[in-house]
Design a protein around this motif. Structure first.
Motif, PDB file in Angstrom:
ATOM      1  N   LEU A  71      32.828   3.176  11.731  1.00 27.87           N
ATOM      2  CA  LEU A  71      32.860   4.118  12.849  1.00 27.87           C
ATOM      3  C   LEU A  71      31.595   3.955  13.694  1.00 27.87           C
ATOM      4  O   LEU A  71      31.660   3.985  14.937  1.00 27.87           O
ATOM      5  CB  LEU A  71      32.965   5.542  12.297  1.00 27.87           C
ATOM      6  N   SER A  72      30.479   3.727  13.046  1.00 29.58           N
ATOM      7  CA  SER A  72      29.225   3.509  13.772  1.00 29.58           C
ATOM      8  C   SER A  72      29.318   2.229  14.602  1.00 29.58           C
ATOM      9  O   SER A  72      28.903   2.192  15.767  1.00 29.58           O
ATOM     10  CB  SER A  72      28.060   3.401  12.783  1.00 29.58           C
ATOM     11  N   ARG A  73      29.861   1.180  14.024  1.00 34.72           N
ATOM     12  CA  ARG A  73      30.002  -0.091  14.754  1.00 34.72           C
ATOM     13  C   ARG A  73      30.929   0.071  15.960  1.00 34.72           C
ATOM     14  O   ARG A  73      30.644  -0.423  17.043  1.00 34.72           O
ATOM     15  CB  ARG A  73      30.566  -1.190  13.853  1.00 34.72           C
ATOM     16  N   MET A  74      32.054   0.787  15.747  1.00 35.97           N
ATOM     17  CA  MET A  74      33.034   0.901  16.823  1.00 35.97           C
ATOM     18  C   MET A  74      32.513   1.725  17.988  1.00 35.97           C
ATOM     19  O   MET A  74      32.899   1.507  19.129  1.00 35.97           O
ATOM     20  CB  MET A  74      34.324   1.546  16.301  1.00 35.97           C
ATOM     21  N   THR A  75      31.653   2.683  17.678  1.00 34.73           N
ATOM     22  CA  THR A  75      31.187   3.581  18.737  1.00 34.73           C
ATOM     23  C   THR A  75      29.801   3.196  19.228  1.00 34.73           C
ATOM     24  O   THR A  75      29.351   3.697  20.256  1.00 34.73           O
ATOM     25  CB  THR A  75      31.114   5.029  18.209  1.00 34.73           C
ATOM     26  N   GLY A  76      29.116   2.333  18.482  1.00 39.00           N
ATOM     27  CA  GLY A  76      27.743   2.005  18.844  1.00 39.00           C
ATOM     28  C   GLY A  76      26.776   3.145  18.564  1.00 39.00           C
ATOM     29  O   GLY A  76      25.674   3.203  19.107  1.00 39.00           O
ATOM     30  N   LEU A  77      27.194   4.090  17.708  1.00 36.62           N
ATOM     31  CA  LEU A  77      26.363   5.247  17.346  1.00 36.62           C
ATOM     32  C   LEU A  77      26.041   5.168  15.858  1.00 36.62           C
ATOM     33  O   LEU A  77      26.866   4.693  15.084  1.00 36.62           O
ATOM     34  CB  LEU A  77      27.147   6.538  17.596  1.00 36.62           C
ATOM     35  N   ASP A  78      24.877   5.660  15.449  1.00 36.54           N
ATOM     36  CA  ASP A  78      24.588   5.684  14.016  1.00 36.54           C
ATOM     37  C   ASP A  78      25.135   6.966  13.405  1.00 36.54           C
ATOM     38  O   ASP A  78      24.558   8.037  13.546  1.00 36.54           O
ATOM     39  CB  ASP A  78      23.074   5.576  13.761  1.00 36.54           C
ATOM     40  N   LEU A  79      26.252   6.858  12.726  1.00 36.26           N
ATOM     41  CA  LEU A  79      26.901   8.023  12.117  1.00 36.26           C
ATOM     42  C   LEU A  79      26.819   7.953  10.598  1.00 36.26           C
ATOM     43  O   LEU A  79      27.450   8.768   9.907  1.00 36.26           O
ATOM     44  CB  LEU A  79      28.380   8.065  12.548  1.00 36.26           C
ATOM     45  N   THR A  80      26.031   7.015  10.073  1.00 37.19           N
ATOM     46  CA  THR A  80      26.087   6.770   8.627  1.00 37.19           C
ATOM     47  C   THR A  80      25.562   7.951   7.813  1.00 37.19           C
ATOM     48  O   THR A  80      25.860   8.069   6.633  1.00 37.19           O
ATOM     49  CB  THR A  80      25.293   5.497   8.254  1.00 37.19           C
ATOM     50  N   GLU A  81      24.766   8.843   8.450  1.00 41.07           N
ATOM     51  CA  GLU A  81      24.245  10.001   7.715  1.00 41.07           C
ATOM     52  C   GLU A  81      25.056  11.263   8.007  1.00 41.07           C
ATOM     53  O   GLU A  81      24.672  12.353   7.608  1.00 41.07           O
ATOM     54  CB  GLU A  81      22.766  10.237   8.084  1.00 41.07           C
ATOM     55  N   ASP A  82      26.145  11.119   8.749  1.00 44.36           N
ATOM     56  CA  ASP A  82      26.864  12.314   9.189  1.00 44.36           C
ATOM     57  C   ASP A  82      27.677  12.963   8.073  1.00 44.36           C
ATOM     58  O   ASP A  82      28.069  12.317   7.104  1.00 44.36           O
ATOM     59  CB  ASP A  82      27.794  11.952  10.361  1.00 44.36           C
ATOM     60  N   ASP A  83      27.933  14.245   8.265  1.00 40.83           N
ATOM     61  CA  ASP A  83      28.758  15.013   7.326  1.00 40.83           C
ATOM     62  C   ASP A  83      30.220  14.610   7.529  1.00 40.83           C
ATOM     63  O   ASP A  83      30.759  14.725   8.621  1.00 40.83           O
ATOM     64  CB  ASP A  83      28.568  16.512   7.606  1.00 40.83           C
ATOM     65  N   LEU A  84      30.842  14.135   6.454  1.00 43.72           N
ATOM     66  CA  LEU A  84      32.221  13.645   6.555  1.00 43.72           C
ATOM     67  C   LEU A  84      33.197  14.749   6.930  1.00 43.72           C
ATOM     68  O   LEU A  84      34.226  14.476   7.554  1.00 43.72           O
ATOM     69  CB  LEU A  84      32.652  13.038   5.211  1.00 43.72           C
ATOM     70  N   ASP A  85      32.879  15.987   6.533  1.00 42.49           N
ATOM     71  CA  ASP A  85      33.862  17.051   6.726  1.00 42.49           C
ATOM     72  C   ASP A  85      33.544  17.972   7.900  1.00 42.49           C
ATOM     73  O   ASP A  85      34.140  19.038   8.040  1.00 42.49           O
ATOM     74  CB  ASP A  85      34.056  17.809   5.407  1.00 42.49           C
ATOM     75  N   ALA A  86      32.645  17.500   8.767  1.00 40.64           N
ATOM     76  CA  ALA A  86      32.349  18.215  10.015  1.00 40.64           C
ATOM     77  C   ALA A  86      32.998  17.466  11.174  1.00 40.64           C
ATOM     78  O   ALA A  86      33.390  16.304  11.026  1.00 40.64           O
ATOM     79  CB  ALA A  86      30.834  18.280  10.210  1.00 40.64           C
ATOM     80  N   PRO A  87      33.131  18.123  12.327  1.00 47.40           N
ATOM     81  CA  PRO A  87      33.660  17.395  13.494  1.00 47.40           C
ATOM     82  C   PRO A  87      32.686  16.300  13.927  1.00 47.40           C
ATOM     83  O   PRO A  87      31.502  16.336  13.565  1.00 47.40           O
ATOM     84  CB  PRO A  87      33.768  18.474  14.576  1.00 47.40           C
ATOM     85  N   LEU A  88      33.192  15.338  14.706  1.00 45.40           N
ATOM     86  CA  LEU A  88      32.350  14.285  15.273  1.00 45.40           C
ATOM     87  C   LEU A  88      31.266  14.950  16.121  1.00 45.40           C
ATOM     88  O   LEU A  88      31.572  15.818  16.941  1.00 45.40           O
ATOM     89  CB  LEU A  88      33.218  13.367  16.138  1.00 45.40           C
ATOM     90  N   PRO A  89      29.978  14.592  15.944  1.00 43.27           N
ATOM     91  CA  PRO A  89      28.922  15.234  16.743  1.00 43.27           C
ATOM     92  C   PRO A  89      29.050  14.850  18.219  1.00 43.27           C
ATOM     93  O   PRO A  89      29.739  13.898  18.573  1.00 43.27           O
ATOM     94  CB  PRO A  89      27.638  14.672  16.137  1.00 43.27           C
ATOM     95  N   ASP A  90      28.346  15.603  19.064  1.00 45.70           N
ATOM     96  CA  ASP A  90      28.297  15.233  20.482  1.00 45.70           C
ATOM     97  C   ASP A  90      27.676  13.848  20.612  1.00 45.70           C
ATOM     98  O   ASP A  90      26.743  13.514  19.889  1.00 45.70           O
ATOM     99  CB  ASP A  90      27.447  16.245  21.262  1.00 45.70           C
ATOM    100  N   VAL A  91      28.216  13.054  21.524  1.00 46.25           N
ATOM    101  CA  VAL A  91      27.735  11.666  21.623  1.00 46.25           C
ATOM    102  C   VAL A  91      26.993  11.482  22.938  1.00 46.25           C
ATOM    103  O   VAL A  91      27.338  12.100  23.945  1.00 46.25           O
ATOM    104  CB  VAL A  91      28.900  10.666  21.518  1.00 46.25           C
ATOM    105  N   PRO A  92      25.938  10.653  22.948  1.00 48.09           N
ATOM    106  CA  PRO A  92      25.185  10.390  24.175  1.00 48.09           C
ATOM    107  C   PRO A  92      25.997   9.564  25.172  1.00 48.09           C
ATOM    108  O   PRO A  92      27.081   9.068  24.856  1.00 48.09           O
ATOM    109  CB  PRO A  92      23.966   9.609  23.685  1.00 48.09           C
TER     110      PRO A  92
END
Lengths: 444, 444
Positions: A303-324
């Protein structure tokens, strides 16, 4: 434009290892040890040909991308692999991805010309640019910008086309008695001199069965769509909803006129990953089986690769955070992913599950009739000229598609029973280009 | 060193269009229209395999060189073609020429790794540099010097080998239940940083059946011989006389020790163009037939290309004129040609006839037994470990060789009845290299 009553779908089978689902290699119906076994791909090509599909297609990259601890990511090189598939098939088109970023047009023109000869006119080139950092580091260069990559790609393609034209169709005379092999008046130096390339030509391979191998493109950025409108004859695209598919379809077809091209000069093939069951329940069970095999850490990295965002530390059971704001490189795919998460109010875990089937392409789980319904809806409502079929598991997902979905499309009059053409262009209903140099020669 | 009683010849079939003779395309036993027909080459590969030959080999260049008015000079690209041959054969080795001059090591490493997987361990790389002006003009560069080409080639090969080693043999774990596909401790970034290349790696194709595809080389200049002594495992060479063959053989084998290599680490395979008849008279008649088909203007142009001298205005029936000192590029071949003309007091026309059969390689016309005698003499007297067989016409010249000369070699105990190995290395009697990174890992 084609008669809507006789208009037929075009189907490409996108071959990806043992399946498009990220967890395919863990599923009991696949054999990941076959990933570098040519017989696996030969079997897939034969299945696709049995189903009268137009073509098979191989993606590519020139770096090891993604986390190989948790997925089967090693790959054969597409051009060498497709030649080996040409040898065991007669009708199926063979489309290879080759990047314009770290290649030379002479080599690329020649290899596709060779594949077109070897396959008797079944070669296609999916033209990509190489965006990744890891790819740049394998060629000792700084990663080029999006605009630079597309500028180079445009000139690269121009050179390749000139080289394909450098031997006119009737350049070879073959007069053995007279000792006259070729008419050098019909073999042309191209003397290309541009910003990126200086290439004299001619090619040292003669004119091929298709004249030009089929040109395919898959970028959905603004530059990508303009490139497609100018050059592509088939376009692969990731679209999640009918509305998005219609918008992309209309947008791209609208752009054609500015380049002197007609509506029917480009086929638009959205991706679809069909998860097939004899009942809907069985299909959903297969989808769930695959989802349960996803490794969360791998899903986050993807998901991080596809979006170009570092999401590897994100909470799996929360919504996708706001993205820059969007950055260079992965724009169009990031937008698709974020839109999907927002539209369906998905948690990160759910989003990973939704993307694992097709890396952003649409996943449709259901019976053969339900899947055919979806394809028919898009085809009849201005969202598709056909589909880029991405089976979740291989070979099983492809043979299920060919054995159950294709007949459903055939009885509805949406798909061929037999190949119409003798080349990939012929089956796609696209014309064979003449040599630009021949056209000059007949001018008054 | 091998036991001389069990030492066997190694035979490579050099496949060149419809034959090595310059006039092959005009001979009634060839079909020049098959030059770009994959079935022609598949037939050749199957004939070679029927004869238990070690390998087939394709030359290459990246420009249209020579006068295509008078010869069938268009070519398929070797790597794509050999993949299509891999698909219809089981044992024969597949050696492709690829230049290091206008390529990138990542691409070349990957394509050969792919061919090695596809063929089940039968890939070989004939490493060349691109010397020609026409080739330089297809890549927008000034023709590099001999020394620069070899310096680049050495580093290029170093990078390719590192990439082939970047996946250790047991890097793929394939633990489906545990979700563990590969052991990333056994997949290595190579982080090569040299004068010509900066390549991070690893390759995105896993370790291949042979570890490294076989390395072949054919340059006979001083730089070429040093390159071969350092790197090559099989060497193709053009030698006209037994004495010259012995000198080359001894020289090259002598150079090995300085690079820590043994006598048996390199096989030396001089070229031989066998013109085969059931009687000597029949063989000489075929030779004469081919000679009579040579177009003098073409012969003069070829002689000029081979020697790097402009001889196109020369008197055909006079001796070869005095030649100036050697220049960069075509040294070793020019010396061979001039020596041949002087030694046998040939006119230019006679020289053209002698060279037309093998472009400087040795031509032997005779019965199968006479040809076997010649091969045996070189093999038993320190001039050859085997031969690079260059049939004057194809497929006929190869099937004659396989059907009549091979059995003669077999009954003399000089050649195998069955393949011994399962890979090209295995049949050539050469070891499979380990990964350099694995060796590091087991150090204390």
């Amino acid at each position: 434009m084609e008669d809507p009553l006789t208009r037929k779908l075009h189907l490409n089978a996108f071959l990806m290892g043992v399946g498009h689902h990220e967890a395919a290699w863990r599923h009991p119906r696949t054999e990941p040890a076959r990933l570098t076994d040519v017989r696996h791909y030969q079997e897939l090509a034969r299945i696709a040909e049995r189903g009268r599909l137009d073509s098979v297609f191989l993606a590519d990259g020139v770096a090891l991308n993604g986390d190989v601890r948790h997925n089967a990511l090693d790959r054969l090189e597409p051009l060498t692999l497709l030649s080996a598939l040409a040898a065991v098939t007669d009708h199926i088109g063979l489309i290879a991805t080759v990047s314009t970023t770290y290649n030379e047009p002479f080599h690329v023109a020649r290899k596709f010309a060779s594949l077109d000869h070897i396959s008797g006119g079944r070669a296609g080139w999916n033209i990509v640019t190489s965006a990744g950092e890891a790819e740049a580091r394998n060629f000792g260069v700084v990663r080029p910008s999006h605009a630079d990559r597309y500028a180079r790609a445009g000139e690269f393609l121009e050179v390749v086309r000139k080289l394909w034209d450098s031997w006119e169709d009737d350049a070879i005379v073959g007069d053995r008695a007279g000792g006259h092999y070729a008419d050098t008046g019909k073999i042309h130096a191209i003397e290309h001199l541009g910003e990126h390339f200086s290439v004299s030509g001619p090619l040292n391979t003669s004119r091929t069965p298709q004249g030009h191998p089929l040109l395919v493109q898959a970028g959905s950025s603004e530059d990508g769509k303009e490139f497609a409108a100018r050059h592509a004859e088939a376009v692969f695209t990731a679209q999640q909803t009918l509305a998005d598919g219609q918008e992309f379809y209309a947008d791209l077809k609208r752009r054609l006129a500015a380049h002197g091209r007609r509506h029917e000069d480009v086929l638009i093939l959205p991706g679809i990953s069909p998860i097939i069951g004899s009942t809907e329940r069985e299909a959903l069970r297969l989808e769930k089986e695959l989802e349960d095999l996803i490794i969360p850490a791998y899903g986050l990295a993807q998901l991080s690769r596809m979006t170009g965002l570092d999401l590897t530390e994100d909470d799996l059971d929360a919504p996708l955070p706001d993205v820059p704001a969007e950055t260079d490189g992965a724009q169009s795919r990031r937008k698709l992913v974020v839109d999907l998460a927002r539209r369906e109010h998905l948690t990160v875990r759910e989003l990973i599950g939704r993307l694992a089937g097709g890396r952003g392409h649409r996943v449709v789980a259901g019976t053969p009739a339900q899947i055919a319904d979806q394809m028919q809806e898009w085809f009849m409502n201005g969202a598709a000229d056909g589909f880029n079929v991405m089976p979740p598991i291989l070979p099983g997902g492809l043979s299920d598609f060919v054995d159950y979905v294709v007949p459903e499309l055939q009885v509805r009059g949406l798909f061929r029973y037999e190949y119409e053409g003798r080349t990939l262009r012929g089956n796609y209903g696209l014309p064979r280009p003449g040599s630009r140099y021949a056209a000059l020669a007949v001018a008054p």
